[in-house]
Design an enzyme around this catalytic site. Structure first.
Site, mmCIF file in Angstrom:
data_model
loop_
_atom_site.group_PDB
_atom_site.id
_atom_site.type_symbol
_atom_site.label_atom_id
_atom_site.label_comp_id
_atom_site.label_asym_id
_atom_site.label_seq_id
_atom_site.Cartn_x
_atom_site.Cartn_y
_atom_site.Cartn_z
ATOM 1 N N GLY A 1 -70.520 -20.876 11.413
ATOM 2 C CA GLY A 1 -71.103 -20.053 10.360
ATOM 3 C C GLY A 1 -72.265 -20.731 9.669
ATOM 4 O O GLY A 1 -73.190 -20.060 9.186
ATOM 5 N N GLU B 1 -75.153 -20.079 11.866
ATOM 6 C CA GLU B 1 -75.488 -18.661 11.764
ATOM 7 C C GLU B 1 -76.241 -18.372 10.466
ATOM 8 O O GLU B 1 -77.171 -17.545 10.444
ATOM 9 C CB GLU B 1 -74.214 -17.820 11.850
ATOM 10 C CG GLU B 1 -73.601 -17.818 13.250
ATOM 11 C CD GLU B 1 -72.310 -17.029 13.327
ATOM 12 O OE1 GLU B 1 -72.305 -15.961 13.962
ATOM 13 O OE2 GLU B 1 -71.306 -17.485 12.745
ATOM 14 N N GLU C 1 -67.298 -21.859 18.213
ATOM 15 C CA GLU C 1 -66.189 -20.912 18.002
ATOM 16 C C GLU C 1 -65.335 -20.670 19.237
ATOM 17 O O GLU C 1 -64.143 -20.349 19.119
ATOM 18 C CB GLU C 1 -66.745 -19.570 17.503
ATOM 19 C CG GLU C 1 -67.203 -19.560 16.065
ATOM 20 C CD GLU C 1 -68.647 -20.006 15.896
ATOM 21 O OE1 GLU C 1 -69.200 -19.837 14.800
ATOM 22 O OE2 GLU C 1 -69.231 -20.536 16.872
ATOM 23 N N ALA D 1 -67.312 -22.368 9.053
ATOM 24 C CA ALA D 1 -66.489 -21.568 8.149
ATOM 25 C C ALA D 1 -65.270 -22.372 7.709
ATOM 26 O O ALA D 1 -64.942 -23.412 8.286
ATOM 27 C CB ALA D 1 -66.045 -20.289 8.851
#
Length: 684
Positions: free
Chosen positions: A103, A106, A126, A63
């Site tokens: 992300g 993911e 994370e 991210a």
């Protein structure tokens, strides 16, 4: 069409290519582009399957973390992105190279298939930012590889290789390096030929029970102290096991939201950005040349010199190691070899690699052998006269343009540089012990150190896998200067009769792995008093043969396993010195008072470093304390922690302590200014 999005059709396969340098972070613009690409290809009747890939050096590397400081996250958010990929009416194949992290990984999990080149890596880091994978990672990963392996991967935050990912079922196929797009197209066409199944990870059953998570939690138990994220990660994975997917996803989102606004996560994100900022020096741009460092000289083969040498060997840089006596040189070489052989015994390197590294050392008994090195680092006793003598000699030995560095931890670099005819080539490179392990490198900029030298050594720090922090010249530079207050106050409280265990425990409760008294014993009391004048408490301990853990006794006694116990002899030494120094007894100080006495002067001294220009920025001070003294990451470092207290409260605390405990608590001008303005250290 977005600037970061390119779509094309090859046969019956639509390609979405994202190009958002440097790492294709999933910013608002990138999320929008991916969703738009999916819409375009789903609306095209000629397209039967979709390949999602990235230009540049990597797949989506995570991210855009900066967006976490501007809540709520802008639409389309990560939920919308994952839903767009997962609900595509046509199979989506993630084609992965570089790193698929956070992300980005993911998103790959939300796609129907995943292929990758052998060099690709996958991970959910994370936890290092004080958060959890909040875009379905804690729910999809357990469904793909099992609950316990998923928890292990998320708690560790470590990436796995493509081979391991394929073995565990994370990806469907490893494809030929350099032919990712071609192989992904072929894979997608095979999916279509086989019926275009939409394989959704969310529909898989989770393998494993809540009880299966216990061994994983036990392996990571140290992570749970002070850090909030690990406990929330466990709860999220438990939700994947016990709840239907949508409910688990809702639970994940709830837990993620709690972490995102937590002080711990804010602190860890601060540290993340701070560590990436330290190498940036305002007056040194890309126009300043970087000098080649092809060969290094190290003077001193003791613990520090040997550790410094190992850093360069591991980077493939040959080292000429200098000692004055053959016995000391042999001992230093033997220690380096023993360290590598110990690593090889653990399977982390081969015997052949050990010999290759040792082959990079040229052991010599004369500094005259340093005539051809590009950089020489002096690592001898902390005596200014010895260091000046060495630098004066180096001035006549080393070639013009060679960088002369001192590993001094406290002494005046300008005075050392003045012993040479070319002070512009002199710099401080302060490694922390053990030098081959500790990640901090304080780069000390003398009054005349050239910009080329600073640019070169800041770059070199990355080569030897250190985080550089630039410091100006003063006693102790940054880390030692600020942390000296903690050490001094811990001894003073011991003299006042405060129990040693209590002093250590207060710092343990704050988050330090080791309290200050235990730390002194670990470092070695004889090392700490080197160069001290007059009678000192630690000097009395050393005179009694109590030098710390290495002798089995210091402030504490130690057994064969280095487990500490209180000592009657140590108590007598402390009492005798307290009587000699006429120290008033005050044994019943509260935990809060102990904490303030130990830590408030550290923050205050950090403020002085900013005032004086010793540190470039407050975040550099935080990095120095965290990497040099293991200051707990989840507090963000002393300056970030000072902001959580608030400058006004800090000022009031210092003013209350100063009349009783002296000048160490005299508030700095910056503390007073920020208290009056309501400002923050970390804005400096």
């Amino acid at each position: 069409m977005s600037e970061v999005l390119a779509t094309r059709v090859v046969g019956n396969v639509g390609i979405i290519e994202i190009d958002s340098p440097p790492v294709n972070a999933l910013s608002t613009a990138v999320r929008t582009a991916v969703i738009e690409g999916l819409r375009i290809h789903n609306a095209d009747d000629a397209v039967a399957a979709i390949v999602l890939l990235c230009a540049g050096r990597t797949f989506f590397a995570g991210a855009d973390i900066a967006e976490f400081d501007d809540l709520p996250i802008k639409q389309p958010d990560f939920d919308a992105l994952m839903a767009a990929a997962e609900s595509s009416a046509k199979p989506v194949v993630a084609a992965i190279h570089g790193t698929a992290l956070g992300g980005g990984f993911e998103l790959a999990l939300a796609c129907h298939y995943r292929v990758a080149v052998p060099s690709a890596k996958f991970g959910l880091p994370e936890v290092h930012l004080g958060i959890l994978p909040g875009a379905g990672g804690t729910q999809r990963l357990p469904r793909l590889i099992g609950a316990a392996p998923a928890l292990e991967m998320i708690l560790s935050g470590k990436p796995v290789s493509a081979a391991k990912a394929a073995e565990s079922g994370l990806i469907d196929q490893v494809v030929e390096e350099g032919k990712l797009e071609e192989a992904a197209l072929a894979f997608a066409q095979n999916v279509v030929a086989d019926g275009a199944a939409l394989v959704k990870v969310r529909d898989k059953a989770v393998q494993g029970t809540v009880a299966d998570l216990e061994p994983v939690k036990a392996r990571h138990k140290r992570q749970f102290k002070g850090f909030k994220a690990p406990g929330h990660i466990v709860q999220a994975v438990e939700a994947a096991i016990t709840l239907p997917f949508e409910q688990g996803l809702a639970r994940e989102k709830e837990l993620f939201g709690e972490l995102l606004v937590s002080r711990e996560s804010a602190a860890q994100r601060h540290v993340f950005f701070a560590q990436r900022q330290t190498a940036k020096v305002p007056d040194i741009g890309k126009d300043v040349p970087i000098l080649p460092i092809r060969k290094v000289g190290v003077i001193g083969a003791g613990t520090m010199g040997g550790g410094i040498t190992m850093n360069f060997l591991q980077a493939g840089i040959p080292v000429t190691l200098v000692e004055m006596k053959q016995e000391a040189l042999d001992r230093g070489i033997a220690t380096i070899r023993k360290n590598y052989e110990r690593t090889a015994a653990k399977g982390r390197m081969t015997a052949e690699q050990v010999e290759q590294l040792m082959g990079l050392i040229t052991p010599v008994l004369s500094m005259d052998e340093l005539a051809d090195v590009d950089l020489v680092i002096e690592a001898v006793f902390e005596e200014i006269s010895i260091k000046r003598d060495i630098f004066g000699k180096l001035d006549g030995i080393c070639r013009d343009g060679a960088i002369l560095a001192s590993n001094t931890s406290f002494l005046d670099l300008n005075e050392i540089a003045a012993a040479t005819k070319s002070p512009e080539w002199v710099v401080g490179l302060h490694f922390f012990s053990p030098a081959n392990v500790m990640p901090l490198l304080e780069v000390v900029r003398g009054a005349k150190t050239s910009r080329e030298v600073i640019a070169t050594v800041m770059k070199l720090a990355g080569t030897i896998k250190k985080t550089p922090v630039l410091a100006g010249v003063c006693h102790g530079f940054i880390a030692n200067r600020i942390m000296e207050h903690l050490i001094v106050q811990s001894q003073q409280m011991a003299l006042e009769g405060v129990p040693l265990r209590k002093i250590d425990q207060v710092m343990n409760d704050y988050g330090f792995a080791m309290g200050p008294i235990s730390m002194l014993d670990l470092i070695g009391l004889d090392v700490l008093i080197h160069g001290a004048e007059g009678r000192t408490l630690m000097g009395d301990f050393v005179d009694a043969g109590r030098r710390g853990q290495k002798t089995g006794k210091g402030f504490y006694d130690y057994d064969a396993d280095r487990k500490s116990a209180l000592s009657d002899e140590a108590a007598r030494i402390i009492a005798d010195f307290a009587a000699y120094a006429n120290v008033p007894q005050d044994p019943d100080q509260s935990d809060e008072q102990i904490m303030k006495r130990l830590l408030y002067p550290v923050v205050n001294e950090g403020a002085k470093c900013l005032e004086e220009g010793i540190a470039l920025r407050a975040s550099d001070i935080d990095v120095a304390a965290i990497l040099g003294y293991n200051w707990p990451v989840f507090t963000g470092g002393p300056m970030f922690w000072g902001d959580t207290i608030g400058a006004k409260a800090l000022l009031e605390g210092l003013e209350a302590l100063e009349p009783r405990y002296g000048a160490d608590f005299a508030p700095s001008a910056l503390v007073r200014t920020l208290a009056a303005e309501g400002g923050r250290f970390t804005d400096r």
